[in-house]
Design a protein around this motif. Structure first.
Motif, PDB file in Angstrom:
ATOM      1  N   PHE A  32      27.330  15.963 -37.668  1.00 20.16           N
ATOM      2  CA  PHE A  32      26.860  17.153 -36.964  1.00 20.16           C
ATOM      3  C   PHE A  32      27.034  16.895 -35.467  1.00 20.16           C
ATOM      4  CE2 PHE A  32      23.823  20.146 -35.164  1.00 20.16           C
ATOM      5  CZ  PHE A  32      23.990  21.260 -35.968  1.00 20.16           C
ATOM      6  N   LYS A  36      30.265  19.779 -30.102  1.00 20.72           N
ATOM      7  CA  LYS A  36      31.179  20.712 -30.747  1.00 20.72           C
ATOM      8  C   LYS A  36      30.451  21.961 -31.228  1.00 20.72           C
ATOM      9  CE  LYS A  36      34.701  20.959 -34.378  1.00 20.72           C
ATOM     10  NZ  LYS A  36      35.377  20.213 -35.478  1.00 20.72           N
ATOM     11  N   GLU A  37      29.186  21.777 -31.654  1.00 17.88           N
ATOM     12  CA  GLU A  37      28.393  22.910 -32.135  1.00 17.88           C
ATOM     13  C   GLU A  37      27.939  23.823 -30.998  1.00 17.88           C
ATOM     14  OE1 GLU A  37      27.271  23.947 -35.148  1.00 17.88           O
ATOM     15  OE2 GLU A  37      28.425  22.465 -36.270  1.00 17.88           O
ATOM     16  N   ASN A  38      28.126  23.381 -29.753  1.00 13.84           N
ATOM     17  CA  ASN A  38      27.741  24.184 -28.589  1.00 13.84           C
ATOM     18  C   ASN A  38      26.265  24.575 -28.655  1.00 13.84           C
ATOM     19  OD1 ASN A  38      28.217  25.472 -26.140  1.00 13.84           O
ATOM     20  ND2 ASN A  38      28.741  27.416 -27.100  1.00 13.84           N
ATOM     21  N   SER A  39      25.419  23.603 -29.020  1.00 17.52           N
ATOM     22  CA  SER A  39      24.001  23.878 -29.238  1.00 17.52           C
ATOM     23  C   SER A  39      23.181  23.895 -27.955  1.00 17.52           C
ATOM     24  CB  SER A  39      23.423  22.823 -30.181  1.00 17.52           C
ATOM     25  OG  SER A  39      23.573  21.528 -29.612  1.00 17.52           O
ATOM     26  N   LYS A  62      18.533  26.929 -32.413  1.00 21.74           N
ATOM     27  CA  LYS A  62      19.965  26.722 -32.205  1.00 21.74           C
ATOM     28  C   LYS A  62      20.572  28.102 -32.448  1.00 21.74           C
ATOM     29  CE  LYS A  62      23.997  24.316 -33.975  1.00 21.74           C
ATOM     30  NZ  LYS A  62      24.671  25.543 -34.435  1.00 21.74           N
ATOM     31  N   GLY A  65      23.798  29.996 -35.210  1.00 26.50           N
ATOM     32  CA  GLY A  65      23.424  29.413 -36.488  1.00 26.50           C
ATOM     33  C   GLY A  65      21.931  29.528 -36.692  1.00 26.50           C
TER      34      GLY A  65
END
Length: 437
Positions: A32, A36-39, A62, A65
């Motif tokens: 995770f 990259k998840e731009n959280s 978050k 998502g």
């Protein structure tokens, strides 16, 4: 409600670097990727103004998502010259600010995570040391917690920090204004300087103010594809309730970055939410991202059509007196029972309001049965006939506990307009409608 699954998606450590700003120091598992998840967890877990407090606990979303997060930060004082490795760039100036948190599928075990983050000796060492030798205590905790799957349903566990009595102490009569605003599905943004622990917890209860078993039904009149609602379900194994937060509306802490980039489109016009921030600049510079701005017990709006709605009415003051009497009545009850009593007060009132509005709606014959199964076809015809098809009188409002002569008539007018109902509100004994849509 979905199947049981591992609750913790990721654990992270962030810190503030005086030259580079907020940074993600470490995360687990590697699968995770927070970057990259731009959280943007480094901005939500280290909020603006955090350098002024020694410790704080933040709850946030978050936003890209459907995940929740809880983090705990500490600001540790550092003595000059205490670090032995002088060859490195100096990234601390008298204090070390670090935050540790979990990204989760639900809020069900947040009190467990809060206790761990604030009391575990192994976690204390991570906060205290500039170069943590090991994050194994965090990995082991995640493995242990995920061994017991949770059923993801956005369960809100009761804690004294998020109980309704604290809302009365904080907001007073403005709590009833917030209740009315919540039924209008507005974008409500709360401002607080750190610490943010209290307001983050209060968002739990505030998000339940519009709770009604008719929410799905009412929203279907506006949007047939609407699927999410705040739900209050009786638990057959307990006298208390299972409380669920609306996964679309409760945003908890939001940073300036979230709002400026309008992540996931959740701050757009028409996307109702409850959120808090520590960035006061948003009030004047980003008015298009909120409808109502709450600063302590002051409620402000830039929308001219809401200027009268945000003012307390005599009806609000009457309901506040009712809530205080309820608080006295349950003064010797456990905190959880007091919280539930307040929640039931609002849920029952919302149910009565929404039911009479939907019953009076001229399009009601074409709609499906009410969720409680209490409204049969023959009963519909009788009620529609009694109401002259689509009229709603002040005496009917009085019959469901509202005070039409103390400000509630105007509130119902706003609610009818918001839900796009074919309802005419009329004065008793008069031929002229007070409002029609």
């Amino acid at each position: 409600m979905t199947d049981a699954c591992a609750d913790i998606v990721s654990v992270f450590v962030c810190h503030f670097h005086v030259k580079k700003g907020n940074l993600i120091e470490w995360s687990f598992p590697d699968s995770f990727d927070l970057v990259k998840e731009n959280s943007a967890v480094e901005f939500k877990s280290l909020p603006s103004g955090s350098h002024l407090v020694e410790r704080d606990t933040i709850i946030f979303r978050k936003l890209v998502g459907d995940l929740f997060a809880i983090s705990h930060l500490r600001n540790v004082k550092v003595q000059p010259g205490s670090e032995t490795n002088l060859s490195e760039d100096v990234d601390e100036r008298g204090s070390r600010m670090r935050s540790i948190g979990f990204i989760c599928n639900s809020t069900e075990k947040f009190e467990v995570y809060r206790q761990f983050l604030t009391t575990d000796p192994g976690v204390d060492a991570i906060y205290e040391n500039k170069h943590s030798s090991s994050y194994s205590v965090l990995e082991e905790f995640v493995t242990m917690q995920n061994a017991s799957p949770v059923v993801v349903g956005k369960l809100i566990p009761f804690s004294e920090g998020c109980g309704f009595p604290s809302l009365i102490d904080t907001f007073g009569v403005q709590l009833l204004v917030l209740w009315r605003l919540s039924l209008l599905n507005l974008r409500i943004l709360f401002y607080s300087s750190p610490p943010l622990d209290t307001i983050c917890n209060q968002i739990f209860s505030i998000s339940l103010l519009p709770n009604s078993k008719y929410n799905n039904f009412a929203h279907s009149l506006q949007n047939p594809t609407y699927q999410n609602s705040i739900i209050l379900q009786e638990n057959s194994h307990s006298s208390k309730s299972c409380l669920y937060v609306d996964s679309e509306k409760a945003k908890f802490y939001t940073s300036l970055l979230d709002i400026s980039e309008n992540r996931d489109g959740c701050f757009s016009d028409g996307s109702a939410y409850f959120a808090c921030t520590s960035d006061k600049v948003i009030e004047e510079t980003m008015k298009n991202c909120y409808d109502v701005f709450v600063d302590g017990d002051k409620i402000r709006t830039w929308r001219k059509d809401l200027t009268s709605v945000i003012k307390p009415t005599r009806a609000d003051k009457h309901r506040l007196a009712e809530l205080k009497r309820l608080q006295v009545f349950h003064s010797e009850s456990p905190p959880g029972e007091i919280h539930y009593a307040f929640l039931k007060y609002f849920a029952d009132l919302n149910d009565q309001i929404m039911k009479v509005l939907l019953q009076t709606n001229a399009n009601f014959e074409a709609q499906s049965d009410f969720p409680d199964g209490s409204f049969a076809i023959s009963e519909r015809s009788s009620i529609l006939s009694d109401n002259l098809g689509m009229e709603l009188s002040s005496s009917q409002l009085s019959g469901i506990g509202l005070l039409p002569n103390c400000g509630d008539m105007e509130f119902i007018q706003e609610l009818v307009s918001h839900h796009n109902l074919n309802v005419v509100v009329v004065k008793d004994g008069g031929c002229c409608p007070l409002f029609s849509f």
